[in-house]
Design a protein around this motif. Structure first.
Motif, PDB file in Angstrom:
ATOM      1  N   LEU A 431       0.822  -1.208   0.000  1.00 60.60           N
ATOM      2  CA  LEU A 431       0.000   0.000   0.000  1.00 60.60           C
ATOM      3  C   LEU A 431       0.857   1.259   0.000  1.00 60.60           C
ATOM      4  CD1 LEU A 431      -2.805  -1.059   2.524  1.00 60.60           C
ATOM      5  CD2 LEU A 431      -2.954  -0.941   0.038  1.00 60.60           C
ATOM      6  N   LYS A 432       1.981   1.216   0.723  1.00 61.33           N
ATOM      7  CA  LYS A 432       2.862   2.388   0.762  1.00 61.33           C
ATOM      8  C   LYS A 432       3.470   2.659  -0.616  1.00 61.33           C
ATOM      9  CE  LYS A 432       6.654   2.025   3.132  1.00 61.33           C
ATOM     10  NZ  LYS A 432       7.593   1.930   4.266  1.00 61.33           N
ATOM     11  N   ASN A 433       3.930   1.609  -1.275  1.00 63.87           N
ATOM     12  CA  ASN A 433       4.503   1.780  -2.620  1.00 63.87           C
ATOM     13  C   ASN A 433       3.441   2.225  -3.617  1.00 63.87           C
ATOM     14  OD1 ASN A 433       7.055   1.017  -1.770  1.00 63.87           O
ATOM     15  ND2 ASN A 433       6.682  -1.159  -2.166  1.00 63.87           N
ATOM     16  N   LEU A 434       2.220   1.769  -3.398  1.00 61.78           N
ATOM     17  CA  LEU A 434       1.139   2.183  -4.288  1.00 61.78           C
ATOM     18  C   LEU A 434       0.890   3.686  -4.147  1.00 61.78           C
ATOM     19  CD1 LEU A 434      -0.886   0.898  -6.274  1.00 61.78           C
ATOM     20  CD2 LEU A 434      -2.497   0.742  -4.393  1.00 61.78           C
ATOM     21  N   CYS A 435       0.922   4.199  -2.909  1.00 62.46           N
ATOM     22  CA  CYS A 435       0.756   5.643  -2.697  1.00 62.46           C
ATOM     23  C   CYS A 435       1.869   6.431  -3.382  1.00 62.46           C
ATOM     24  CB  CYS A 435       0.749   5.954  -1.196  1.00 62.46           C
ATOM     25  SG  CYS A 435      -0.768   5.473  -0.352  1.00 62.46           S
ATOM     26  N   LEU A 436       3.094   5.943  -3.262  1.00 58.98           N
ATOM     27  CA  LEU A 436       4.223   6.648  -3.863  1.00 58.98           C
ATOM     28  C   LEU A 436       4.151   6.649  -5.386  1.00 58.98           C
ATOM     29  CD1 LEU A 436       7.083   5.338  -1.540  1.00 58.98           C
ATOM     30  CD2 LEU A 436       6.076   7.629  -1.564  1.00 58.98           C
ATOM     31  N   GLY A 437       3.455   5.672  -5.944  1.00 56.28           N
ATOM     32  CA  GLY A 437       3.371   5.593  -7.397  1.00 56.28           C
ATOM     33  C   GLY A 437       2.226   6.383  -7.993  1.00 56.28           C
ATOM     34  N   LEU A 438       1.342   6.942  -7.147  1.00 58.40           N
ATOM     35  CA  LEU A 438       0.195   7.682  -7.653  1.00 58.40           C
ATOM     36  C   LEU A 438       0.487   9.171  -7.671  1.00 58.40           C
ATOM     37  CD1 LEU A 438      -2.697   5.854  -5.736  1.00 58.40           C
ATOM     38  CD2 LEU A 438      -2.147   5.643  -8.155  1.00 58.40           C
ATOM     39  N   GLU A 439      -0.048   9.871  -8.667  1.00 64.49           N
ATOM     40  CA  GLU A 439       0.128  11.308  -8.783  1.00 64.49           C
ATOM     41  C   GLU A 439      -1.108  12.081  -8.338  1.00 64.49           C
ATOM     42  OE1 GLU A 439       1.313  12.236 -12.712  1.00 64.49           O
ATOM     43  OE2 GLU A 439       3.192  11.125 -12.617  1.00 64.49           O
ATOM     44  N   ASP A 440      -2.263  11.450  -8.445  1.00 58.22           N
ATOM     45  CA  ASP A 440      -3.511  12.104  -8.059  1.00 58.22           C
ATOM     46  C   ASP A 440      -3.631  12.104  -6.536  1.00 58.22           C
ATOM     47  OD1 ASP A 440      -6.123  12.906  -7.558  1.00 58.22           O
ATOM     48  OD2 ASP A 440      -6.879  11.995  -9.401  1.00 58.22           O
ATOM     49  N   LEU A 441      -3.641  13.308  -5.938  1.00 54.04           N
ATOM     50  CA  LEU A 441      -3.650  13.394  -4.477  1.00 54.04           C
ATOM     51  C   LEU A 441      -4.940  12.860  -3.875  1.00 54.04           C
ATOM     52  CD1 LEU A 441      -2.043  16.899  -3.952  1.00 54.04           C
ATOM     53  CD2 LEU A 441      -0.957  14.666  -3.990  1.00 54.04           C
ATOM     54  N   GLN A 442      -6.039  12.977  -4.609  1.00 52.78           N
ATOM     55  CA  GLN A 442      -7.307  12.466  -4.089  1.00 52.78           C
ATOM     56  C   GLN A 442      -7.265  10.947  -3.953  1.00 52.78           C
ATOM     57  OE1 GLN A 442     -10.695  13.714  -6.302  1.00 52.78           O
ATOM     58  NE2 GLN A 442     -12.169  12.923  -4.833  1.00 52.78           N
ATOM     59  N   LEU A 443      -6.630  10.285  -4.917  1.00 48.92           N
ATOM     60  CA  LEU A 443      -6.494   8.835  -4.837  1.00 48.92           C
ATOM     61  C   LEU A 443      -5.530   8.440  -3.726  1.00 48.92           C
ATOM     62  CD1 LEU A 443      -6.377   7.941  -8.645  1.00 48.92           C
ATOM     63  CD2 LEU A 443      -8.354   8.044  -7.128  1.00 48.92           C
ATOM     64  N   VAL A 444      -4.478   9.243  -3.545  1.00 47.67           N
ATOM     65  CA  VAL A 444      -3.538   8.975  -2.440  1.00 47.67           C
ATOM     66  C   VAL A 444      -4.267   9.073  -1.107  1.00 47.67           C
ATOM     67  CG1 VAL A 444      -1.481   9.817  -1.258  1.00 47.67           C
ATOM     68  CG2 VAL A 444      -1.533   9.740  -3.748  1.00 47.67           C
ATOM     69  N   PHE A 445      -5.130  10.072  -0.981  1.00 41.55           N
ATOM     70  CA  PHE A 445      -5.859  10.239   0.267  1.00 41.55           C
ATOM     71  C   PHE A 445      -6.838   9.086   0.505  1.00 41.55           C
ATOM     72  CE2 PHE A 445      -9.750  11.864   2.327  1.00 41.55           C
ATOM     73  CZ  PHE A 445      -9.230  12.027   3.596  1.00 41.55           C
ATOM     74  N   MET A 446      -7.432   8.581  -0.571  1.00 44.07           N
ATOM     75  CA  MET A 446      -8.336   7.434  -0.415  1.00 44.07           C
ATOM     76  C   MET A 446      -7.622   6.267   0.250  1.00 44.07           C
ATOM     77  SD  MET A 446     -10.499   7.299  -3.969  1.00 44.07           S
ATOM     78  CE  MET A 446     -11.242   5.735  -3.488  1.00 44.07           C
ATOM     79  N   ILE A 447      -6.367   6.049  -0.142  1.00 43.54           N
ATOM     80  CA  ILE A 447      -5.614   4.925   0.424  1.00 43.54           C
ATOM     81  C   ILE A 447      -5.138   5.261   1.831  1.00 43.54           C
ATOM     82  CG2 ILE A 447      -3.581   3.447   0.119  1.00 43.54           C
ATOM     83  CD1 ILE A 447      -3.827   3.910  -2.888  1.00 43.54           C
ATOM     84  N   SER A 448      -4.569   6.455   1.999  1.00 43.19           N
ATOM     85  CA  SER A 448      -3.965   6.792   3.293  1.00 43.19           C
ATOM     86  C   SER A 448      -5.010   6.976   4.393  1.00 43.19           C
ATOM     87  CB  SER A 448      -3.125   8.063   3.156  1.00 43.19           C
ATOM     88  OG  SER A 448      -3.951   9.157   2.792  1.00 43.19           O
ATOM     89  N   SER A 449      -6.246   7.282   4.025  1.00 37.48           N
ATOM     90  CA  SER A 449      -7.293   7.447   5.039  1.00 37.48           C
ATOM     91  C   SER A 449      -8.100   6.182   5.258  1.00 37.48           C
ATOM     92  CB  SER A 449      -8.241   8.584   4.616  1.00 37.48           C
ATOM     93  OG  SER A 449      -8.885   8.259   3.399  1.00 37.48           O
ATOM     94  N   HIS A 450      -7.763   5.114   4.531  1.00 36.38           N
ATOM     95  CA  HIS A 450      -8.507   3.866   4.698  1.00 36.38           C
ATOM     96  C   HIS A 450      -8.150   3.202   6.025  1.00 36.38           C
ATOM     97  CE1 HIS A 450      -9.948  -0.239   3.807  1.00 36.38           C
ATOM     98  NE2 HIS A 450     -10.801   0.371   3.022  1.00 36.38           N
ATOM     99  N   GLU A 451      -9.112   2.528   6.603  1.00 39.60           N
ATOM    100  CA  GLU A 451      -8.926   1.903   7.910  1.00 39.60           C
ATOM    101  C   GLU A 451      -7.786   0.893   7.899  1.00 39.60           C
ATOM    102  OE1 GLU A 451     -11.574  -0.652  11.169  1.00 39.60           O
ATOM    103  OE2 GLU A 451     -12.360  -0.205   9.158  1.00 39.60           O
ATOM    104  N   LEU A 452      -7.662   0.120   6.830  1.00 41.35           N
ATOM    105  CA  LEU A 452      -6.593  -0.883   6.743  1.00 41.35           C
ATOM    106  C   LEU A 452      -5.231  -0.223   6.739  1.00 41.35           C
ATOM    107  CD1 LEU A 452      -5.771  -3.864   6.304  1.00 41.35           C
ATOM    108  CD2 LEU A 452      -5.937  -3.444   3.843  1.00 41.35           C
ATOM    109  N   PHE A 453      -5.077   0.867   5.984  1.00 38.18           N
ATOM    110  CA  PHE A 453      -3.799   1.573   5.909  1.00 38.18           C
ATOM    111  C   PHE A 453      -3.411   2.130   7.269  1.00 38.18           C
ATOM    112  CE2 PHE A 453      -1.103   5.220   5.055  1.00 38.18           C
ATOM    113  CZ  PHE A 453      -0.251   4.765   4.052  1.00 38.18           C
ATOM    114  N   ILE A 454      -4.407   2.706   7.979  1.00 38.12           N
ATOM    115  CA  ILE A 454      -4.125   3.306   9.282  1.00 38.12           C
ATOM    116  C   ILE A 454      -3.678   2.249  10.290  1.00 38.12           C
ATOM    117  CG2 ILE A 454      -5.206   4.528  11.211  1.00 38.12           C
ATOM    118  CD1 ILE A 454      -7.033   5.877   9.124  1.00 38.12           C
ATOM    119  N   LYS A 455      -4.284   1.062  10.223  1.00 33.73           N
ATOM    120  CA  LYS A 455      -3.923   0.009  11.177  1.00 33.73           C
ATOM    121  C   LYS A 455      -2.585  -0.636  10.840  1.00 33.73           C
ATOM    122  CE  LYS A 455      -8.642  -1.231  12.549  1.00 33.73           C
ATOM    123  NZ  LYS A 455      -9.662  -2.300  12.587  1.00 33.73           N
ATOM    124  N   LEU A 456      -2.222  -0.685   9.570  1.00 33.23           N
ATOM    125  CA  LEU A 456      -0.995  -1.376   9.173  1.00 33.23           C
ATOM    126  C   LEU A 456       0.249  -0.517   9.364  1.00 33.23           C
ATOM    127  CD1 LEU A 456      -2.117  -3.241   5.918  1.00 33.23           C
ATOM    128  CD2 LEU A 456      -1.480  -4.271   8.081  1.00 33.23           C
TER     129      LEU A 456
END
Length: 989
Positions: A431-456
């Motif tokens: 998930l971290k590498n996926l965030c680094l590979g995205l350019e759209d900040l809205q999509l990055v926020f979707m991942i970084s604010s997800h419950e799974l991302f926060i717990k991991l």
């Protein structure tokens, strides 16, 4: 023209029209070199491309003196060239595997047609019409080779072909490739049209129980001589290479199995044939050994075919097939159980097939391809494999929908409570590498604010990720507050405001809702965020107060917390509702006593719902604190507090359900009784129920309740006069004089008086008996309905025309149906249901419920049915039901159940000869000797000897002797009652 001749003509006519360029000397040199090559002691296989060269030279068209293109001449040179090509194939022992790998379809088609020619197969003859057993061995073998190749070519053409990357474009090469492609398609078309004939030829070959022979270099040399000189030798049974009958069957079974398997995609029954052929091939290889065959079969491919056939067909005869992974997958798919792990190869194979179909123009498969690829990738990540390039290609243009699906797959793929630390690290890194590979900040926020991302990811890992993203793009302005993931949101309002609103709609965490609203109000002060969802509904009595709050953030927060709490309460999510209401109460306590009381009232209603859905179901009484709060709400005198009527309704219903009749009768404030019809109704019900168990049933309170219900069920008449002054229309409407409408009254009992925890709710029994009595007071009523406590109600109504008795009848039916959902074993309610069916001429259903009422109160008739259940009126109605159903013997038996036996009805019933019951088999249930004696006389009069003997046998039982003590006679009667009623119950239940 035969198919073979047509193929030969197509092959020769499609060649480029260029004159021969090989001199006769060069040709003879090639022939000498080939002969020398084949005669070496241990020669290597000659290059198969020699076949191509020889056949191309032999099939080149000629040009006459007028420069006109002519077909290839049938001269000695061309015949020798074709013979040389056949010799190369003979040296390879006609191994189709080798020939197919090296020769194109047109060349191999030409070669096998030449073999047919040289093997004396008459041109233009259909192979299916030829008897193989009557042909010379080499001729039969040539036909088998051609038809085996035809079937194999059809099967091979159905497999996906890897596209060859084209080199630099060359016009002559492209033209030649296009010609060869068209020629191949034409040949395949002919072969597919003749596939059925080829299958019949091969099936016929399986019936041959003799060895065959295939041409060798020696037999081909002999054929080059005059045919008459060597005819006897070449057609004998010993010329050429011997192929045993078992080897032929093994070859043919394998090829037939392949074509049957291919056809099974459109005809599932053909899979059985394929299975039979493949398993036969497997047996022959096991018997003879693969080394003894002059050809090779890919045993791994054969094993795959066998496994697939075992999965696609019933395999009760082969238990081992059931244990294979593919068999288990197939059975799970058939049963709809998709919770099964797929082998890696299977998943990759499915994805390849989907991608190929999508590339062929099936756009509908694009989304399927993406979802399968995501599932495979997440599985690869968790199992430590590298990510496939296809996933990277699909994520070159990510979208919100793709990210949503990916996060859903990730969430379902790992159980954070039981997962190992290694698995968690793998998923977090992905998930971290996926965030680094995205350019759209809205999509990055979707991942970084997800419950799974926060717990991991830990706090320091999230900080590091923020720093990396800031270095990558200076435009991203991220806060670095350490504790919560909420502050890790990019602060670009234009990008994130929609996503924050989405999170606000979905969240039920009060703290999260507050933080999101703070962030949204920090981005813009112009929006009213309590309006972003049309699902957020707050009662108008509350909305006016809440929307009067001046601070925008506070107003939005109070409104949303209240709306979400009410929604959770409606869907019975009481845990989240309590959290939301508690947060709202804490908030409004600081500035609004009015809203504080509102929230206390809503929390009281929530606690009522929670108890009735939890401990109340098992009959546990509510805590005294809750009862006190309910009483306190009804006695509340705080001015200007907005109140919801439903809370008062539920409080009254709560007290009625738990039989707090004393309080409702004596202590409810009078203004509340006068202003709230539900409170008034509850008070009258409580007063009536309170006096019901007493020794003297008071009619005063019952009369008050009766008058209220009669008003509810009354109708008003409207007279419409025409122009001539006469009445032209009369309309009946529900009277507005009642404290509520009938439908509202009925729904109140169904929704609020939820008495599941009380098997015999007195409130429901009371109101049901009231409506039964109201139903019975009609002047035109024929069959009364019985009910408990029916005597306490008045026996008449001053104005019968004002009552809507049809609505009363409907209400009785609905009330008793609802009552039976609460307690299906209440015999009084069952009798009411039976009486309703009896009154509406549904006699079979009426018997069902009469019998059920007796069964539930007598342990299925093992004990005596209480006399207050099976009264004379009930027995007489059962008798009438049986009579109208033409069950006359049952009528006679039931006549014994009356306090005074009704001999007249019994004798009249027994005289009926058209009876639909078991007649004489019921005689054993009769204990009245008079009825039995009448039966004996009746059968004697009719000459029915057998039935008379049955009646005499029943009379002759000693326990029916009139001299027996009364106790014995009663015991005999009771035993027969029990058996008869049990037999009737089995008949009507």
């Amino acid at each position: 023209m035969s198919a073979e001749a047509a193929d030969r003509e197509a092959a020769t006519s499609s060649r480029p029209c260029t004159p021969p360029q090989t001199s006769w000397f060069e040709f003879l040199l090639e022939e000498a070199l080939l002969e020398q090559h084949l005669k070496k002691p241990s020669p290597d296989p000659p290059p198969v491309q020699l076949i191509v060269q020889f056949l191309e030279q032999a099939s080149k068209p000629s040009v006459n003196e007028q420069n006109q293109v002519q077909p290839p001449p049938d001269n000695k040179r061309n015949r020798i060239l074709k013979l040389l090509a056949l010799k190369v194939a003979a040296h390879l022992k006609w191994d189709l595997d080798v020939l197919e790998k090296s020769l194109s379809v047109p060349v191999l088609n030409m070669l096998l047609n030449e073999l047919l020619c040289i093997s004396k197969v008459p041109p233009g003859t259909k192979h299916v019409d030829v008897d193989l057993s009557s042909l010379p061995p080499t001729t039969a073998m040539a036909i088998l080779l051609y038809n085996r190749w035809a079937i194999r070519t059809i099967v091979q053409s159905s497999f996906p072909v890897k596209q060859v990357k084209p080199g630099p474009p060359q016009l002559n090469v492209m033209n030649q490739m296009q010609q060869e492609k068209e020629l191949t398609e034409n040949i395949l078309k002919v072969l597919k049209e003749q596939a059925a004939d080829s299958i019949l030829v091969l099936e016929g070959a399986l019936k041959l129980n003799k060895d065959l022979y295939v041409h060798t270099i020696r037999t081909l040399d002999l054929l080059a001589v005059e045919p008459g000189m060597v005819n006897g030798e070449t057609e004998s049974s010993t010329a050429g290479l011997k192929i045993s009958a078992e080897e032929i069957q093994c070859q043919v079974c394998y090829d037939l199995g392949a074509i049957y398997f291919q056809q099974g995609s459109t005809n599932a029954a053909v899979h059985e044939n394929a299975k039979e052929k493949f398993f036969k091939t497997k047996e022959l290889i096991a018997k003879n050994g693969s080394s003894s065959l002059h050809f090779t079969i890919d045993e791994e491919r054969l094993a795959g075919y066998c496994q697939a056939c075992g999965v696609l067909t019933s395999s009760s005869d082969d238990a081992s097939q059931q244990t294979t992974p593919y068999s288990q997958i197939h059975s799970c798919m058939k049963s709809g159980n998709y919770q099964v792990g797929l082998p890696v190869q299977f998943r990759q194979s499915v994805l390849r097939e989907l991608f190929q179909k999508a590339q062929q123009g099936n756009d509908a498969l694009d989304e399927v391809c993406f979802k399968v690829c995501v599932c495979n990738t997440v599985c690869d990540v968790l199992q430590g494999r590298t990510i496939d390039i296809q996933f990277c290609q699909l994520f070159l243009k990510p979208s919100k929908e793709k990210i949503d699906f990916l996060l859903e797959v990730c969430s379902r793929s790992i159980n954070l409570e039981n997962a190992s630390e290694a698995l968690k690290r793998k998923m977090a890194a992905f998930l971290k590498n996926l965030c680094l590979g995205l350019e759209d900040l809205q999509l990055v926020f979707m991942i970084s604010s997800h419950e799974l991302f926060i717990k991991l990811l830990k706090d320091d890992e999230r900080k590091l990720l923020i720093d990396q993203m800031r270095k990558r793009s200076p435009r991203i302005n991220l806060c670095t507050k350490p504790v919560t993931s909420f502050y890790d949101i990019p602060a670009s309002a234009s990008v994130n405001i929609g996503q924050l609103e989405h999170q606000l709609i979905l969240s039920v965490d009060p703290w999260r809702i507050r933080q999101i609203l703070i962030e949204l109000h920090g981005m813009t002060s112009e929006r009213q965020f309590w309006t972003i969802s049309n699902k957020w509904e707050v009662p108008n009595v509350y909305g006016n107060v809440i929307l009067g709050i001046k601070d925008n953030l506070t107003r939005d927060l109070v409104y949303i917390l209240m709306a979400k709490g009410l929604h959770c309460c409606a869907i019975k999510d009481f845990v989240h509702a309590k959290q939301l209401f508690a947060a709202c109460l804490e908030l409004v306590t600081e500035f609004s006593p009015k809203l504080r009381q509102v929230m206390l009232n809503e929390m009281l209603l929530l606690d009522i719902y929670t108890h009735e859905a939890g401990a109340g179901v098992s009959g546990e009484r509510p805590p005294s604190d809750l009862i006190s709060r309910v009483r306190g709400y009804l006695e509340m005198r705080v001015p200007d507090i907005p109140l919801r009527q439903v809370i008062a309704e539920e409080c009254v219903a709560f007290l009625l359900n738990w039989r707090e009749n004393e309080y409702l009768t004596m202590q409810v404030p009078l203004p509340l009784v006068q202003t709230n019809p539900y409170v008034k109704l509850g008070q009258l019900l409580a007063a009536t129920c309170k006096e019901l168990p007493g020794p003297k049933e008071s009619r005063r309170t019952a009369k008050d309740l009766w008058e209220v219900v009669v008003q509810i069920c009354s109708v008003s008449s409207q007279h419409k006069r025409g122009n001539d002054g006469r009445v032209s229309l009369i309309k009946h409407r529900e009277s507005t004089l009642g404290i509520m409408y009938r439908c509202v009254f009925l729904n109140y009992f169904k929704d609020c008086l939820n008495c599941i925890f009380d098997p015999e709710p007195l409130v429901l029994t009371t109101i049901l008996s009231l409506f039964v009595k109201l139903h019975n007071v009609r002047e035109d009523i024929v069959n009364d309905i019985a009910a408990e406590h029916i005597s306490i109600w008045p026996s008449s109504i001053p104005n019968l025309q004002s009552v809507d008795f049809e609505a009363v009848a409907v209400t009785v039916k609905e009330l008793v149906s609802y009552a039976l959902t609460i307690n299906a074993n209440n015999h009084f309610w069952l009798i009411i249901q039976a009486d309703i069916y009896f009154a509406t001429n549904q006699y079979s259903a009426a018997l069902h419920y009469y019998l059920q009422a007796g069964a539930v109160c007598s342990d299925f008739f093992n004990k005596m049915v209480p006399p207050d259940v099976y009264t004379d009126q009930v027995i007489k109605r059962m008798i009438k039901c049986c009579s109208l159903l033409n069950c006359h013997t049952q009528v006679a038996i039931l006549c014994q159940f009356l306090r005074e036996v009704d001999y007249k009805t019994a004798f009249k019933a027994l005289q009926e000869q058209n009876s639909h019951d078991a007649m004489d088999s019921y005689y054993e249930y009769i204990w009245d000797v008079t009825i039995l004696e009448y039966l004996t006389y009746l059968h004697h009069k009719r000459g029915e000897t057998d039935k008379r003997q049955i009646a005499i046998k029943a009379i002759g039982q000693t326990e029916l002797n009139a001299s027996n003590p009364e106790e014995v006679l009663q015991l005999a009667a009771q035993r027969r009652k029990k058996k008869f009623l049990q037999a009737m119950a089995k008949l009507y239940f």
